[in-house]
Design a protein around this motif. Structure first.
Motif, PDB file in Angstrom:
ATOM      1  N   GLY A 197       0.713  -1.250  -0.113  1.00  0.00           N
ATOM      2  CA  GLY A 197       0.158   0.072   0.248  1.00  0.00           C
ATOM      3  C   GLY A 197       0.801   1.283  -0.027  1.00  0.00           C
ATOM      4  O   GLY A 197       0.107   2.399   0.052  1.00  0.00           O
ATOM      5  N   LEU A 198       2.079   1.176   0.139  1.00  0.00           N
ATOM      6  CA  LEU A 198       2.852   2.358   0.144  1.00  0.00           C
ATOM      7  C   LEU A 198       3.404   2.711  -1.336  1.00  0.00           C
ATOM      8  O   LEU A 198       3.560   1.758  -1.952  1.00  0.00           O
ATOM      9  N   ASP A 199       2.713   3.987  -1.637  1.00  0.00           N
ATOM     10  CA  ASP A 199       3.153   4.282  -3.062  1.00  0.00           C
ATOM     11  C   ASP A 199       4.501   4.626  -3.427  1.00  0.00           C
ATOM     12  O   ASP A 199       5.355   5.224  -2.776  1.00  0.00           O
ATOM     13  N   PRO A 200       5.041   3.758  -4.402  1.00  0.00           N
ATOM     14  CA  PRO A 200       6.331   3.690  -5.041  1.00  0.00           C
ATOM     15  C   PRO A 200       6.917   5.028  -5.137  1.00  0.00           C
ATOM     16  O   PRO A 200       7.890   5.316  -4.782  1.00  0.00           O
ATOM     17  N   ALA A 201       6.016   5.998  -5.666  1.00  0.00           N
ATOM     18  CA  ALA A 201       6.493   7.619  -5.775  1.00  0.00           C
ATOM     19  C   ALA A 201       7.026   8.163  -4.729  1.00  0.00           C
ATOM     20  O   ALA A 201       7.647   9.105  -4.768  1.00  0.00           O
ATOM     21  N   THR A 202       6.509   7.666  -3.368  1.00  0.00           N
ATOM     22  CA  THR A 202       7.182   8.369  -2.445  1.00  0.00           C
ATOM     23  C   THR A 202       8.313   7.588  -1.726  1.00  0.00           C
ATOM     24  O   THR A 202       8.919   8.230  -0.741  1.00  0.00           O
ATOM     25  N   VAL A 203       8.943   6.915  -2.304  1.00  0.00           N
ATOM     26  CA  VAL A 203      10.347   6.250  -2.074  1.00  0.00           C
ATOM     27  C   VAL A 203      11.338   6.819  -2.731  1.00  0.00           C
ATOM     28  O   VAL A 203      11.384   6.573  -3.933  1.00  0.00           O
ATOM     29  N   PRO A 204      12.207   7.348  -2.218  1.00  0.00           N
ATOM     30  CA  PRO A 204      13.349   7.977  -3.217  1.00  0.00           C
ATOM     31  C   PRO A 204      14.360   7.068  -3.567  1.00  0.00           C
ATOM     32  O   PRO A 204      14.482   5.957  -2.674  1.00  0.00           O
ATOM     33  N   PRO A 205      14.970   6.992  -4.445  1.00  0.00           N
ATOM     34  CA  PRO A 205      16.003   6.174  -4.976  1.00  0.00           C
ATOM     35  C   PRO A 205      17.180   6.018  -3.894  1.00  0.00           C
ATOM     36  O   PRO A 205      17.598   7.078  -3.195  1.00  0.00           O
ATOM     37  N   LEU A 206      17.941   5.123  -3.808  1.00  0.00           N
ATOM     38  CA  LEU A 206      19.074   4.958  -3.009  1.00  0.00           C
ATOM     39  C   LEU A 206      20.378   4.898  -3.672  1.00  0.00           C
ATOM     40  O   LEU A 206      20.565   4.086  -4.665  1.00  0.00           O
ATOM     41  N   TYR A 207      21.406   5.554  -3.321  1.00  0.00           N
ATOM     42  CA  TYR A 207      22.677   5.567  -3.941  1.00  0.00           C
ATOM     43  C   TYR A 207      23.870   5.434  -2.740  1.00  0.00           C
ATOM     44  O   TYR A 207      23.507   5.925  -1.811  1.00  0.00           O
ATOM     45  N   LEU A 208      24.487   4.492  -3.083  1.00  0.00           N
ATOM     46  CA  LEU A 208      25.526   4.010  -1.882  1.00  0.00           C
ATOM     47  C   LEU A 208      26.880   4.875  -2.172  1.00  0.00           C
ATOM     48  O   LEU A 208      27.708   4.620  -3.134  1.00  0.00           O
ATOM     49  N   ALA A 209      27.380   5.387  -1.051  1.00  0.00           N
ATOM     50  CA  ALA A 209      28.548   6.085  -1.203  1.00  0.00           C
ATOM     51  C   ALA A 209      29.292   5.572  -0.111  1.00  0.00           C
ATOM     52  O   ALA A 209      29.063   5.743   0.964  1.00  0.00           O
ATOM     53  N   ARG A 210      30.686   4.861  -0.538  1.00  0.00           N
ATOM     54  CA  ARG A 210      31.480   4.151   0.503  1.00  0.00           C
ATOM     55  C   ARG A 210      32.679   5.207   0.895  1.00  0.00           C
ATOM     56  O   ARG A 210      33.290   5.814   0.222  1.00  0.00           O
ATOM     57  N   GLY A 211      32.863   5.390   2.264  1.00  0.00           N
ATOM     58  CA  GLY A 211      33.934   6.311   2.664  1.00  0.00           C
ATOM     59  C   GLY A 211      35.061   5.409   3.181  1.00  0.00           C
ATOM     60  O   GLY A 211      34.663   4.720   4.113  1.00  0.00           O
ATOM     61  N   VAL A 212      36.104   5.731   2.880  1.00  0.00           N
ATOM     62  CA  VAL A 212      37.280   4.834   3.327  1.00  0.00           C
ATOM     63  C   VAL A 212      38.118   5.744   4.281  1.00  0.00           C
ATOM     64  O   VAL A 212      38.339   6.598   3.934  1.00  0.00           O
ATOM     65  N   TYR A 213      38.572   5.148   5.192  1.00  0.00           N
ATOM     66  CA  TYR A 213      39.435   5.698   6.261  1.00  0.00           C
ATOM     67  C   TYR A 213      40.901   4.870   6.351  1.00  0.00           C
ATOM     68  O   TYR A 213      40.822   3.658   6.300  1.00  0.00           O
ATOM     69  N   PHE A 214      41.798   5.782   6.435  1.00  0.00           N
ATOM     70  CA  PHE A 214      43.346   5.109   6.934  1.00  0.00           C
ATOM     71  C   PHE A 214      43.547   5.777   8.197  1.00  0.00           C
ATOM     72  O   PHE A 214      43.370   6.856   8.608  1.00  0.00           O
ATOM     73  N   SER A 215      43.906   4.878   9.098  1.00  0.00           N
ATOM     74  CA  SER A 215      44.767   5.384  10.452  1.00  0.00           C
ATOM     75  C   SER A 215      46.169   5.641  10.591  1.00  0.00           C
ATOM     76  O   SER A 215      46.984   5.250   9.491  1.00  0.00           O
TER      77      SER A 215
END
Length: 365
Positions: free
Chosen positions: A213-231
């Motif tokens: 019942g949830l209108d797909p138009a109300t669901v925004p697209p998902l983009y994955l951004a990977r952030g990498v760290y060095f110590s």
């Protein structure tokens, strides 16, 4: 009323705490063996001031309010944290005008405590940093995110909430005026609730796609951004968090500290198509170059791969940064349902304020 929170990250736990304290019978469902193992466990643990977010955005408003709530909560609940402050520096005179823009943007977002420092003033507090000038952010800090989540869960449980791990929600269906929850692919209803909060983080869009019942138009697209760290394996001569002038698409390679005094550089961000936390050692040269902008005497042999985190972004490469999306019944028409999408940074800082917003949307349903 009965409430189910899907997702036991820092925001899900904050929401569950707010619901339980408001008198709702609350369950928290998470597919992992423990709480807070995704985005909430893979970040720089910075308490953000709210400097970079557009005026009027949820990120700006909830970060500025949430920051004050978070500091107060940490003091009350003895959550380890430090108001260590942050410097945003202009490396040379050509970058100084950009500090004007950062200062104006911060004021528009409600951050009124930034202080402009000359090179001499910077050297008095951070002798190792060579720069033209800088902005000091007095309200930036760091926190033990795991201890914070433990405190949130303890509060929620003290008001009757229960955490159920190893329970992956696979379908949400509206039945007889309530929400029926299906887990682990079973055809049997596992639980019912009057209120459902989709705080699934990286899985929020998938949960929404399986919400009847949830209108797909109300669901925004998902983009994955990977952030990498060095110590860095030795103690660096810095006491503040050190940030360069932001670059296109991010804040650049910056120096953050943890509560034990350990240093890390990052994040170096890349767009990915699926969840993958691997850190490529070949990025070492890029991290060395970024670290040398902060400290010219960096020893490359002491800079090592650390970890990666993934942000659930709502905007893709080259697009303007998207705001948080906290959608209640007035937004999508489904009663008793609140969906949280794109809760990336400053989600940790804003978590208590986000919880209050969710509680408001539930109360006004």
């Amino acid at each position: 009323m009965n409430a189910i929170v899907i997702g036991a990250g820092v925001v899900g736990l904050a929401v569950a705490r707010a619901l339980a304290m408001a008198g709702h019978d609350t369950f928290i469902l998470d597919g992992e063996p423990a709480f807070g193992t995704w985005t909430s466990a893979r970040n720089s643990e910075v308490i953000h001031a709210g400097i970079y977010y557009p005026q009027g955005s949820l990120k700006a408003r909830l970060c500025v309010v949430g920051k004050e709530m978070l500091y107060a909560y940490c003091a009350t609940r003895d959550v380890p944290h430090s108001n260590c402050k942050k410097l945003i520096f202009a490396a040379d005179a050509s970058q100084s005008p950009k500090l004007d823009g950062i200062l104006a943007s911060a004021l528009g977002a409600g951050v009124t405590d930034l202080v402009r420092l000359s090179a001499n003033e910077v050297r008095k507090i951070e002798p190792a940093l060579r720069c033209e000038e800088a902005l000091l952010s007095p309200s930036t800090g760091i926190i033990d995110s795991h201890a914070f989540m433990m405190a949130l869960l303890a509060d929620a449980e003290a008001h009757g909430a229960q955490l159920v791990c190893n329970t992956k929600v696979t379908r949400v269906v509206r039945k007889n005026g309530q929400w029926a929850i299906y887990v682990d692919g079973s055809a049997e209803v596992a639980a019912t609730a009057d209120i459902v909060i989709n705080s699934g983080g990286l899985a929020a869009q998938n949960i929404a796609a399986n919400t009847e019942g949830l209108d797909p138009a109300t669901v925004p697209p998902l983009y994955l951004a990977r952030g990498v760290y060095f110590s860095y394996s030795s103690v660096l001569p810095f006491h503040h968090l050190i940030y360069p002038i932001p670059e296109q698409g991010g804040l650049g390679t910056h120096l953050t500290l943890d509560l034990a005094g350990r240093s890390r550089f990052g994040p170096d961000v890349e767009w990915i198509s699926e969840i993958d936390y691997r850190v490529d050692p070949s990025r070492h040269a890029k991290f060395v170059a970024g670290a040398r902008q902060i400290w010219a005497d960096i020893d490359p042999t002491k800079l090592r791969p650390a970890f990666a985190g993934i942000r659930p972004k709502l905007s893709g490469p080259g697009e303007p940064a998207a705001d948080f999306a906290v959608l209640g019944p007035a937004d999508h028409g489904s009663p008793g349902l609140v969906c949280l999408f794109g809760i990336e940074s400053p989600g940790l800082t804003a978590s208590l304020a986000i919880a209050d917003l969710v509680l408001h949307k539930v109360a006004t349903d």
